[in-house]
Design an enzyme around this catalytic site. Structure first.
Site, PDB file in Angstrom:
ATOM      1  CG  HIS A  47      25.525 -32.830 -15.744  1.00 39.31           C
ATOM      2  ND1 HIS A  47      26.682 -33.535 -15.669  1.00 39.31           N
ATOM      3  CD2 HIS A  47      25.880 -31.518 -15.747  1.00 39.31           C
ATOM      4  CE1 HIS A  47      27.720 -32.696 -15.617  1.00 39.31           C
ATOM      5  NE2 HIS A  47      27.259 -31.465 -15.681  1.00 39.31           N
ATOM      6  CE1 TYR A  48      22.105 -40.318 -16.138  1.00 41.61           C
ATOM      7  CE2 TYR A  48      21.156 -40.294 -18.337  1.00 41.61           C
ATOM      8  CZ  TYR A  48      21.902 -40.927 -17.354  1.00 41.61           C
ATOM      9  OH  TYR A  48      22.438 -42.149 -17.604  1.00 41.61           O
ATOM     10  CB  THR A  49      19.875 -36.310 -11.136  1.00 41.05           C
ATOM     11  OG1 THR A  49      18.619 -36.837 -11.590  1.00 41.05           O
ATOM     12  CG2 THR A  49      19.774 -34.796 -11.037  1.00 41.05           C
ATOM     13  CD  GLU A 112      23.802 -33.280 -12.303  1.00 43.30           C
ATOM     14  OE1 GLU A 112      22.967 -34.063 -12.813  1.00 43.30           O
ATOM     15  OE2 GLU A 112      25.012 -33.555 -12.158  1.00 43.30           O
ATOM     16  CG  HIS A 155      28.836 -35.084 -17.744  1.00 41.29           C
ATOM     17  ND1 HIS A 155      28.592 -35.733 -16.562  1.00 41.29           N
ATOM     18  CD2 HIS A 155      30.162 -34.758 -17.726  1.00 41.29           C
ATOM     19  CE1 HIS A 155      29.719 -35.782 -15.845  1.00 41.29           C
ATOM     20  NE2 HIS A 155      30.678 -35.204 -16.532  1.00 41.29           N
ATOM     21  CG  ASP A 165      25.322 -37.230 -17.533  1.00 44.45           C
ATOM     22  OD1 ASP A 165      26.416 -37.777 -17.726  1.00 44.45           O
ATOM     23  OD2 ASP A 165      25.188 -36.190 -16.846  1.00 44.45           O
TER      24      ASP A 165
END
Ligand SMILES: [Zn+2]
Length: 269
Positions: A47-49, A112, A155, A165
């Site tokens: 994921h990215y945050t 993340e 994700h 993401d």
């Protein structure tokens, strides 16, 4: 006597030993439960945050009210924080599906990666951050036994209509060069051939849907290039043909999908 304070007030989350020594800090999150099917995880979900700062993201991922978490947070300077033990089920995937499974949280380890994301100024992932992600993935695979390369996913792959993401700037090629993830060099953009696009119908669209479904995407074979198909093609492009992400199955997209399918690793026994 009823306290006016929240139940968790002044009761710190119990800490736990990190699963790996490359973890710099443990910041426990209350947002977890047991893995549902009793099988060990066999998927890594990246994921990215998507928040202005990494600290804000870590605070959210470790606050009960948010109901979200991940096993790991990797900061831009490469620092790795663990929030949930790998044996437990972290809450990062939401409504999602892959290869027929819909409880992706039970199947996966969630990482993340700090980046403001498309909403707050999407930017390149620093190399030292990517190096940390690669080391972390390697550590997971080494300690937990084989995780098939084609089950290291974005994700957006498992929730294509909801999520973008870690996005098209994420360097899957670098991970692949280090032995993490299944990836092929994308076919060049401007090839001659048929293009499938929203609104199209017929057997070629059904074939595209079958191929995407066969790779794992949660897509039905309707023979109609509907919104769901556009979203899955967009997710595919973000991961595998990031030079143009437009949801249109141009010849380069179709050829890249075919190459990916043909080089897919054999299922683990
Ligand atoms: Zn995500």
């Amino acid at each position: 006597m009823r306290s006016i304070l929240p139940k968790d007030w002044l009761r710190p989350m119990p800490s736990f030993p990190p699963d790996s020594f490359i973890v710099s800090d443990v910041v426990p999150s209350p947002n977890h439960d047991e893995r549902k099917d009793g099988r060990p995880p066999d998927m890594i979900l990246l994921h990215y945050t998507g928040m202005p700062t990494g600290e804000a993201a870590l605070a959210r991922l470790t606050t009960a009210a948010s109901k979200v978490s991940a096993h790991y947070v990797v900061f831009e300077d490469g620092r790795i924080v663990q929030c949930v033990p790998e044996t437990l089920r972290a809450w990062h995937a939401g409504v999602s599906s892959w290869a027929g499974d819909s409880d992706i949280n039970s199947r996966s380890i969630g990482i993340e990666i700090v980046n403001p994301g498309h909403e707050f100024g999407y930017r390149d992932f620093p190399l030292r951050q990517i190096a940390a992600v690669i080391s972390l993935c390697k550590s997971i695979v080494t300690r937990r036994g084989p995780i098939s390369a084609d089950r290291v996913l974005a994700h957006s792959d498992v929730a294509p209509s909801r999520k973008q993401d870690p996005g098209e700037k994420f360097p899957w090629e670098l991970l692949s060069e280090s032995g993490i993830g299944h990836w092929v060099r994308a076919a060049p953009l401007d090839l001659d051939g048929n293009t499938l696009k929203p609104g199209d119908r017929g057997e070629p669209v059904a074939r595209l849907q079958r191929a995407l479904h066969g790779y794992g995407y949660g897509i039905e074979e309707t023979g109609s290039y509907d919104d769901a198909t556009r979203d899955v093609v967009t997710a595919f492009q973000r991961h595998f043909r990031p030079a143009r992400v437009d949801g249109i199955a141009d010849p380069s997209t179709l050829l890249t999908l075919r190459a990916l399918t043909e080089t897919r690793p054999a299922p683990l026994a």
